[in-house]
Design a protein around this motif. Structure first.
Motif, mmCIF file in Angstrom:
data_model
loop_
_atom_site.group_PDB
_atom_site.id
_atom_site.type_symbol
_atom_site.label_atom_id
_atom_site.label_comp_id
_atom_site.label_asym_id
_atom_site.label_seq_id
_atom_site.Cartn_x
_atom_site.Cartn_y
_atom_site.Cartn_z
ATOM 1 N N SER A 1 74.268 15.543 -17.829
ATOM 2 C CA SER A 1 73.825 15.062 -19.146
ATOM 3 C C SER A 1 74.050 13.567 -19.280
ATOM 4 O O SER A 1 73.206 12.836 -19.808
ATOM 5 N N ASP B 1 67.230 17.957 -20.991
ATOM 6 C CA ASP B 1 68.611 18.296 -20.659
ATOM 7 C C ASP B 1 68.866 19.762 -20.982
ATOM 8 O O ASP B 1 69.038 20.129 -22.140
ATOM 9 N N GLU B 2 68.890 20.581 -19.961
ATOM 10 C CA GLU B 2 69.092 22.025 -20.128
ATOM 11 C C GLU B 2 68.308 22.568 -21.311
ATOM 12 O O GLU B 2 68.882 23.130 -22.237
HETATM 13 MG MG LIG Z 1 75.030 18.826 -19.838
#
Ligand SMILES: [Mg+2]
Ligand SMILES: Nc1ncnc2c1ncn2[C@@H]1O[C@H](COP(=O)(O)OP(=O)(O)OP(=O)(O)O)[C@@H](O)[C@H]1O
Lengths: 263, 244
Positions: B42, B162-163
């Motif tokens: 991240s 991000d995810e």
């Molecule tokens: Mg992360």
């Protein structure tokens, strides 16, 4: 808001309403039947003009202090969120000092120590803001502004960091993040508290009679001591304040509905 | 896209989330970052996307050198699109307004243009019936699809994810992954972090394994998944792929 399925049964609701109304009526009847004075509304009528003038002064004081307190609160919030530590400490100390003092103390100190000083008074007079009305509005603005700033700061700080990240990610600059994402959400959250503070402001303005502002309460007291009429002075007083505070609350509720969204 | 990151360091207090990370890739369409939780994926995405500057090191993407200057980072953010794990949408605005507001305020579109673009992307993602709803009235999968629609509405150079599915249940995950796959197939440059190894293998041309703030290994996804060179990567993959 209660969902439909959560509503109470209509019959019971009505019954409860009737019982409550009856209780209120009984209370009023009991209070008024125990007043042994004869009504003297003609005296109140004679004083209508000074009461009206007092009410207008209260309206002006409240309107001025409402605007002024927003400015003070804005400055204090900005002061507490700046990068400059000295400014942050100053603002913090200012808020705590003002909130830690009774309004009466603030008004007396503010008036006799600051505004009544001949240099200050002279300077203010030169700009045409030397009257007690202006002074009173300024003191009330400072007092209410300190409380407002804490409400606003709490609201701003309750917005999660993820929202700020998202706002920066869509390309908003610092001001736009505040304007379009943080402020609308914070305002919605603090609106009820803000409205309460504004209502308090209207009522607090009655304390300014101690520095000789001829506002509503001062006029009612003068009427009362001139005629020994008690209730005839205070009933119009109550009605006069409600006439200011209820619309304020109404506007706040309308704004709450306007800004309503589910979180 | 080309990425050239050299010795990037990003510290949070005493902890180095990025610890001298370097990564050079050229002409990659979809880059996937994989690796253990807390490894720095991240953080790397935030630096690459211009959400924050690195404490040390240099990074340039497609020839643009990212400095620590906030004005330059803002300009860089405006060229790209983002989607995080959750809390992407502005809860006080409808789905449609979530898309039109940045178009108007950031990209200088007129209200009418913004609405046209918003309606197009809502339709493309099967959300036409939901445009008037507030985020809280949408399912998690719908929310992420609106987030995706908003992220691509301005025609971003790079889409950074991000995810994007880790807060979703399997069915909603599938519907969001499918959209991302379509965007990739349509030629959109994408950098994403994900725990969906199957998806990374299928869609990403290039994969970087990130652990302890460094790139432990990276390469074309076929090679990296078939024959990981590093022991760390092998162990990670065997663990997460056990039930795949
Ligand atoms: Mg992360
Ligand atoms: N804002 C922050 N403040 C303090 N520490 C942070 C912050 N952001 C990240 N970290 C720390 O930096 C390290 C790397 O975090 P990061 O979120 O980049 O990892 P990740 O690879 O994305 O993990 P995950 O797969 O769980 O999302 C972690 O140890 C994390 O606790």
């Amino acid at each position: 808001m209660a969902r439909r399925s959560e509503r109470a049964p209509l019959g019971l609701d009505l019954l409860l309403g009737l019982v409550l109304a009856a209780m209120v009526c009984a209370l009023f009847w009991w209070v008024f039947s125990n007043l042994d004075t004869a009504w003297g509304w003609s005296r109140a009528w004679d004083f209508r003009q000074s009461l009206w003038r007092g009410w207008l002064v209260t309206l002006e004081l409240s309107a001025g202090a409402l605007a002024g307190s927003c400015v003070v609160a804005g400055l204090l919030v900005a002061g507490q969120r700046t990068r400059y530590r000295s400014l942050r400490w100053f603002s913090r100390a200012f808020v705590e000092l003002v909130r830690g003092m009774p309004l009466l103390t603030l008004v007396l100190i503010g008036y006799y120590v600051v505004f009544a000083q001949s240099q200050v008074a002279g300077l203010l007079d030169r700009f045409g803001v030397g009257s007690k009305l202006w002074t009173g509005a300024a003191l009330l603005s400072v007092f209410t502004g300190a409380y407002l700033s804490e409400i606003l700061r709490g609201g701003l700080e309750s917005i999660p960091q993820g929202q700020i990240d998202s706002a920066r990610a869509v390309g908003f600059d610092r001001f736009q993040v505040f304007r379009w994402v943080v402020m609308p959400q914070a305002l919605r959250r603090v609106l009820p508290a803000l409205a309460g503070q504004f209502v308090s402001l209207v009522k607090d303005s009655s304390l300014l009679s101690v520095i000789g502002v001829q506002e509503f309460t001062a006029q009612a007291r003068a009427f009362n001591s001139a005629t020994y009429g008690g209730i005839e002075a205070f009933l119009p007083l109550a009605a006069g304040y409600l006439l200011l505070t209820l619309p304020l609350a109404g506007v706040a509720h309308a704004m709450e509905r306007h800004f309503r969204y589910q979180m | 896209m080309d990425i050239d990151a050299q010795r990037l360091t990003r510290r949070y207090g005493a902890l180095a989330a990025l610890d001298g990370l370097s990564l050079e890739v050229e002409r990659v369409k979809v880059l996937a970052l994989i690796g253990p939780s807390g490894g720095g994926k991240s953080t790397l995405l935030r630096v690459l996307g211009g959400l924050e500057g690195a404490d040390e090191g240099e990074v340039s993407i497609n020839g643009t050198v990212l400095s620590a200057d906030e004005r330059q980072l803002l300009a860089w953010r405006r060229r790209n699109g983002f989607l995080f794990q959750q809390f992407n949408l502005f809860p006080h605005l409808t789905a449609r307004r979530n898309i039109t507001l940045p178009l108007e305020k950031v990209h200088g579109r007129t209200a009418a243009e913004a609405e046209r673009v918003a309606d197009e992307s809502l339709e493309r993602f099967g959300l036409t019936a939901h445009g008037h709803k507030l985020p809280a009235q949408l399912s998690g999968g719908q929310q992420q699809r609106v987030g995706l629609a908003r992220a691509i509405a301005s025609g971003p150079e790079i889409l950074i994810l991000d995810e994007p599915t880790s807060a979703l249940d399997p069915e909603m995950t599938a519907e969001v992954l499918e959209l991302i796959g379509e965007l990739a197939a349509g030629g959109q440059d994408i950098i994403l972090s994900t725990h969906e190894m199957g998806f990374a293998r299928a869609v990403a041309g290039h994969v970087a394994f990130i652990a302890a703030g460094k790139v432990a290994e990276h390469g074309p996804s076929g090679e990296l998944f078939a024959a990981p060179k590093e022991e760390m990567t092998r162990r990670f993959l065997s663990k997460v792929m056990r039930f795949a």
